[in-house]
Design an enzyme around this catalytic site. Structure first.
Site: not given
Ligand code: IFM
Length: 457
Positions: A165, A359
């Site tokens: 990200e 994710e």
């Molecule tokens: O916890 C975060 C993660 O570190 C990166 N993506 C989003 C998740 C939830 O906010």
């Protein structure tokens, strides 16, 4: 009807053979032990000490104490039947990577494929002191770190991701300052974004040199963006947000160019001058996979510009609207359809790159029942909906190869501290006791059957 597929016959939505089922975590969010074995300070250690920056003044200690409890945690993963585990390597631990050596061996011992992310936001503070990601040199330091880490673990890691990200690292870290290092400067955010792209490209070449056979790529947090109305102004707001959130990374990485409209939008913030000869060729290094972190979609309209720090350089006029879906504890709307849309459009717009959801998950206010259980039916419904959406995307042609749930363990949710729990496994941060939530058992069943039951439970 039970949410658990009891037999293979009751499994209606089967995923392709070889589909990767995993869970993801990140170093600073779970490890703790921030001052041991020569670990240097990261921007998040410093940011956590800034009054008011992190909810409740929470810090990276103890987190889930995973640095010391990794054997127990890998055992947990094994009991759930995870096929893969995505973790991140803490750059500040570069002087002693022994922990990751041991973790990778433990995973392999249990038959779990280790997937490593090189950067999940814990930049060494010593580099931030020289400008951090606003300094082009940080991209070259990242490539050196990548060479060392991949050189050490490349013989055993199944998949590599350069960055997690980069949008958050750039625009929350240097734009609105909600994340470390807490800078509020649009030009700095744009410089960080380009240097993160460059860092990705440089690191890809180190991965190729040190782990030539391992699939590698980058993880982006991507959002479908929709205009609230058919007006030209709203359409333009959607175009700008899509550029700033999605295409600013997708296009240089996968097409070797920044989109013309984005270059024009970001000209006042210096993007064109940041791009040196050869940068785009470096950034456009071939990747074997694209990691997608999906949480929700955006509905936007145009309004009046707002003064003050922003994560949307030049687009502070954009309003983010609610579309009426139920929300998680993060106040994020639950929009599984957006995942189908995203995966299908990625395969169409950027063909030829296998996709992995690296994710996807949700925070909910988990509570213990009297019998000591956490019946997180809301999280199960969230995961169920998004897995169904993933399956639909595959049916519609998306080249989706795997899914990593965010996240294995309750952890430090960055500026939200320990208050927001995304885990499949509950962590009592005082005793460090782990308790499987019902969602963990549900997910385990999905993995066992490589599929979902006929109807949502
Ligand atoms: O916890 C975060 C993660 O570190 C990166 N993506 C989003 C998740 C939830 O906010």
């Amino acid at each position: 009807m039970s949410v658990l597929p009891q037999t293979s016959e009751s499994v209606a939505l089967r995923f392709p053979t070889g589909f990767v089922w995993g869970a993801a975590t990140a170093s600073f969010q779970i490890e703790g032990s921030t001052t041991v074995d020569g670990r240097a300070e990261s921007i998040w250690d410093v940011f956590c000490r800034r009054p008011g920056a992190v909810f409740n003044g929470d810090t990276g200690d103890p987190a889930a104490d995973h640095y010391r409890r990794y054997v127990e945690d890998v055992e947990l993963m094994s009991s759930l039947g995870l096929g893969a585990y995505r973790f991140s390597i803490a750059w500040p631990r570069l002087s002693d990577l022994g922990f990751y050596d041991r973790l990778v061996d433990e995973l392999l011992d249990k038959g779990i494929a280790p997937w490593a992310t090189l950067y999940h936001w814990d930049l060494p503070q010593s580099l931030e002191d020289k400008g951090g990601w606003t300094n082009r040199d940080t991209a070259y330091r990242f490539a050196e770190y990548a060479a060392t880490a991949v050189g050490r673990l490349g013989d055993r890691v199944s998949g590599w991701l350069t960055l997690n990200e980069p949008w958050c690292a750039a625009f929350l870290g240097y734009g609105n300052g909600v994340h470390a290092p807490g800078v509020q400067d649009s030009r700095a955010a744009v410089a960080a974004a380009h240097h993160l792209n460059l860092a990705h490209g440089l690191a890809m070449s180190e991965i190729r040199a040190h782990a030539p056979d391992a699939p590698a790529g980058i993880t982006l947090n991507l959002f479908p963006v929709h205009p609230a109305t058919a007006s030209e102004a709203d359409a333009d707001a959607a175009r700008r947000v899509d550029g700033l959130q999605n295409r600013i990374f997708l296009d240089p990485v996968l097409r070797g160019e920044y989109p013309a409209d984005l270059l024009a939008d970001l000209a006042p913030f210096g993007l064109p001058e940041l791009i040196e000869d050869g940068d785009l060729e470096v950034i456009n290094a071939p990747i074997d996979l694209l990691g997608i972190n999906y949480y929700r979609a955006y509905l936007v309209s145009a309004g009046d510009p707002v003064d003050g720090p922003t994560e949307w350089p030049g687009s502070s006029d954009v309003r983010f609207l609610q579309s009426g879906h139920p929300k998680t504890e993060m106040d994020w709307e639950v929009q599984p359809d957006g995942l189908t849309e995203l995966l299908v459009s990625l395969t169409r717009e950027y063909p030829g790159v296998p996709l992995y959801v690296t994710e996807n998950g949700a925070a909910y206010p988990d509570t213990f029942t009297e019998d000591g259980e956490i019946r997180d039916t809301d999280r199960i419904a969230f995961l169920d909906g998004h897995l169904r959406a993933s399956h639909t995307a595959i049916e519609q042609g998306a080249d989706l190869r795997g899914y990593f749930c965010w996240t294995l363990l309750d952890n430090l949710e960055w500026a939200e501290g320990y208050a927001k729990r995304f885990g499949l496994v509950h962590v009592d941060f005082e005793s460090q006791k782990r308790t499987l939530k019902e969602s963990a058992r549900w997910y385990s069943n999905v993995i066992t059957h490589n599929g979902l039951p006929t109807t949502e439970g």
